[in-house]
Design a protein around this motif. Structure first.
Motif, PDB file in Angstrom:
ATOM      1  N   ILE A   7       0.852  -1.185   0.000  1.00 51.52           N
ATOM      2  CA  ILE A   7       0.000   0.000   0.000  1.00 51.52           C
ATOM      3  C   ILE A   7       0.891   1.239   0.000  1.00 51.52           C
ATOM      4  CG2 ILE A   7      -1.649   1.337   1.370  1.00 51.52           C
ATOM      5  CD1 ILE A   7      -2.712  -1.314   2.441  1.00 51.52           C
ATOM      6  N   PRO A   8       0.574   2.287  -0.824  1.00 48.46           N
ATOM      7  CA  PRO A   8      -0.552   2.300  -1.754  1.00 48.46           C
ATOM      8  C   PRO A   8      -0.233   1.547  -3.040  1.00 48.46           C
ATOM      9  CG  PRO A   8       0.658   4.337  -1.925  1.00 48.46           C
ATOM     10  CD  PRO A   8       1.347   3.530  -0.852  1.00 48.46           C
ATOM     11  N   ALA A   9      -1.234   1.309  -3.864  1.00 47.25           N
ATOM     12  CA  ALA A   9      -1.005   0.655  -5.155  1.00 47.25           C
ATOM     13  C   ALA A   9      -0.332   1.609  -6.135  1.00 47.25           C
ATOM     14  CB  ALA A   9      -2.332   0.160  -5.734  1.00 47.25           C
ATOM     15  N   ALA A  10      -0.613   2.904  -5.977  1.00 48.41           N
ATOM     16  CA  ALA A  10      -0.011   3.911  -6.843  1.00 48.41           C
ATOM     17  C   ALA A  10       0.234   5.170  -6.030  1.00 48.41           C
ATOM     18  CB  ALA A  10      -0.915   4.210  -8.046  1.00 48.41           C
ATOM     19  N   LEU A  19       9.529   9.913   0.580  1.00 51.58           N
ATOM     20  CA  LEU A  19       8.314   9.106   0.547  1.00 51.58           C
ATOM     21  C   LEU A  19       8.559   7.739   1.173  1.00 51.58           C
ATOM     22  CD1 LEU A  19       8.401   6.887  -2.148  1.00 51.58           C
ATOM     23  CD2 LEU A  19       8.757   9.110  -3.195  1.00 51.58           C
ATOM     24  N   VAL A  20       7.444   7.114   1.567  1.00 51.24           N
ATOM     25  CA  VAL A  20       7.496   5.800   2.214  1.00 51.24           C
ATOM     26  C   VAL A  20       6.553   4.850   1.508  1.00 51.24           C
ATOM     27  CG1 VAL A  20       7.020   4.527   4.340  1.00 51.24           C
ATOM     28  CG2 VAL A  20       8.101   6.782   4.453  1.00 51.24           C
ATOM     29  N   LEU A  21       7.066   3.689   1.178  1.00 53.18           N
ATOM     30  CA  LEU A  21       6.245   2.619   0.601  1.00 53.18           C
ATOM     31  C   LEU A  21       6.108   1.525   1.649  1.00 53.18           C
ATOM     32  CD1 LEU A  21       7.947   2.376  -2.915  1.00 53.18           C
ATOM     33  CD2 LEU A  21       6.099   3.883  -2.170  1.00 53.18           C
ATOM     34  N   ASN A  22       4.923   0.936   1.701  1.00 54.53           N
ATOM     35  CA  ASN A  22       4.628  -0.045   2.743  1.00 54.53           C
ATOM     36  C   ASN A  22       4.431  -1.447   2.197  1.00 54.53           C
ATOM     37  OD1 ASN A  22       4.287   1.775   5.154  1.00 54.53           O
ATOM     38  ND2 ASN A  22       2.822   2.691   3.735  1.00 54.53           N
ATOM     39  N   CYS A  23       4.855  -2.414   2.973  1.00 54.57           N
ATOM     40  CA  CYS A  23       4.699  -3.821   2.628  1.00 54.57           C
ATOM     41  C   CYS A  23       4.296  -4.553   3.902  1.00 54.57           C
ATOM     42  CB  CYS A  23       6.017  -4.362   2.078  1.00 54.57           C
ATOM     43  SG  CYS A  23       6.064  -6.150   1.815  1.00 54.57           S
ATOM     44  N   SER A  73       7.189  -4.061   6.555  1.00 54.88           N
ATOM     45  CA  SER A  73       8.434  -3.474   6.077  1.00 54.88           C
ATOM     46  C   SER A  73       8.106  -2.157   5.390  1.00 54.88           C
ATOM     47  CB  SER A  73       9.151  -4.406   5.101  1.00 54.88           C
ATOM     48  OG  SER A  73      10.311  -3.803   4.569  1.00 54.88           O
ATOM     49  N   THR A  74       9.016  -1.212   5.483  1.00 50.54           N
ATOM     50  CA  THR A  74       8.847   0.043   4.755  1.00 50.54           C
ATOM     51  C   THR A  74      10.094   0.312   3.930  1.00 50.54           C
ATOM     52  OG1 THR A  74       9.753   1.377   6.546  1.00 50.54           O
ATOM     53  CG2 THR A  74       7.365   1.048   6.538  1.00 50.54           C
ATOM     54  N   GLY A 103       2.856  -4.696  -5.745  1.00 47.30           N
ATOM     55  CA  GLY A 103       3.662  -3.538  -6.073  1.00 47.30           C
ATOM     56  C   GLY A 103       3.008  -2.192  -5.821  1.00 47.30           C
ATOM     57  N   THR A 104       3.855  -1.178  -5.736  1.00 40.79           N
ATOM     58  CA  THR A 104       3.438   0.216  -5.684  1.00 40.79           C
ATOM     59  C   THR A 104       4.018   0.904  -6.903  1.00 40.79           C
ATOM     60  OG1 THR A 104       3.289   0.350  -3.279  1.00 40.79           O
ATOM     61  CG2 THR A 104       3.624   2.422  -4.473  1.00 40.79           C
TER      62      THR A 104
END
Lengths: 110, 112
Positions: A7-10, A19-23, A73-74, A103-104
């Protein structure tokens, strides 16, 4: 069965932003977690590998953290650039198999 | 040190034909994994091989699909009697010890 969610998908951000991507994953019994980037029509490029005993890994502007007990995980990207635009995937290895999230998709706007 | 190599990069087959996909792992890597990426879906594990052995094929369809990694030469993923639903990108990854994976560029299979 292991399920991996991202999250997020996009995500679309202006150049220069952090920025931070989440898993997240459902089964905390993993050997390691790996982050990849995938460019359109291309293969996967390994970014960072975190072993289950580690809390984080850093490479350049990228920092990945792992909280195994909470199944999270981030991936932190500092000072984003247009060249960072790609799809970012995380994968966990509980055994022989690697399980991937969907994926994001990141777009960095100049 | 060359990366993981896959060929062909693009493959077009008619329904009912056979598709053979090749993967040469990185030098010194004896672990090979095959994945399939269907349109708009994530990567799905198919099979894990070490030299001359299939370690885990739990993600492989039971019929028409087979994989090998001979003592000499590349790993081969074979799909017999292809159907339209086999159209996808097939990726190979290799690893030295079973930890970090390195991916090839993929083979994009189109079944007409």
């Amino acid at each position: 069965k292991q399920e991996v969610t991202q999250i997020p998908a996009a995500l679309s951000v202006p150049e220069g932003e952090n920025l931070v991507l989440n898993c997240s994953f459902t089964d905390s019994a993993i050997y390691n977690l790996q982050w990849f980037r995938q460019d359109p029509g291309k293969g996967l490029t390994s970014l960072l590998l975190i072993q289950s005993s580690q809390r984080e890994q850093t490479s350049g502007r990228l920092n990945a953290s792992l909280d195994k007990s909470s199944g999270r995980s981030t991936l932190y990207i500092a000072a984003s650039q247009p060249g960072d635009s790609a799809t970012y995937l995380c994968a966990v290895r509980p055994g022989n198999q690697f399980y991937f999230g969907t994926g994001t998709s990141l777009t960095v706007i100049p | 040190n060359a990366g993981v190599m896959q060929n062909p990069r693009h493959l077009v087959r008619r329904r009912g034909q056979e598709a053979r996909l090749r993967c040469s792992p990185m030098k010194g890597h004896s672990h090979v994994y095959w994945y399939r990426q269907l349109p708009e879906e994530g990567l799905k594990f198919m099979v894990y091989l070490q030299k001359e052995n299939i370690i885990d094929e739990s993600g492989m369809p039971k019929e028409r699909f087979s994989a090998e990694f001979p003592k000499e030469g590349p790993s081969i993923l074979r799909i017999q009697q292809v159907v339209r639903g086999d159209s996808a990108a097939y990726f190979c990854a290799s690893s030295r010890s079973g930890d970090e994976q390195y991916f090839g560029p993929g083979t994009r299979l189109t079944v007409t």
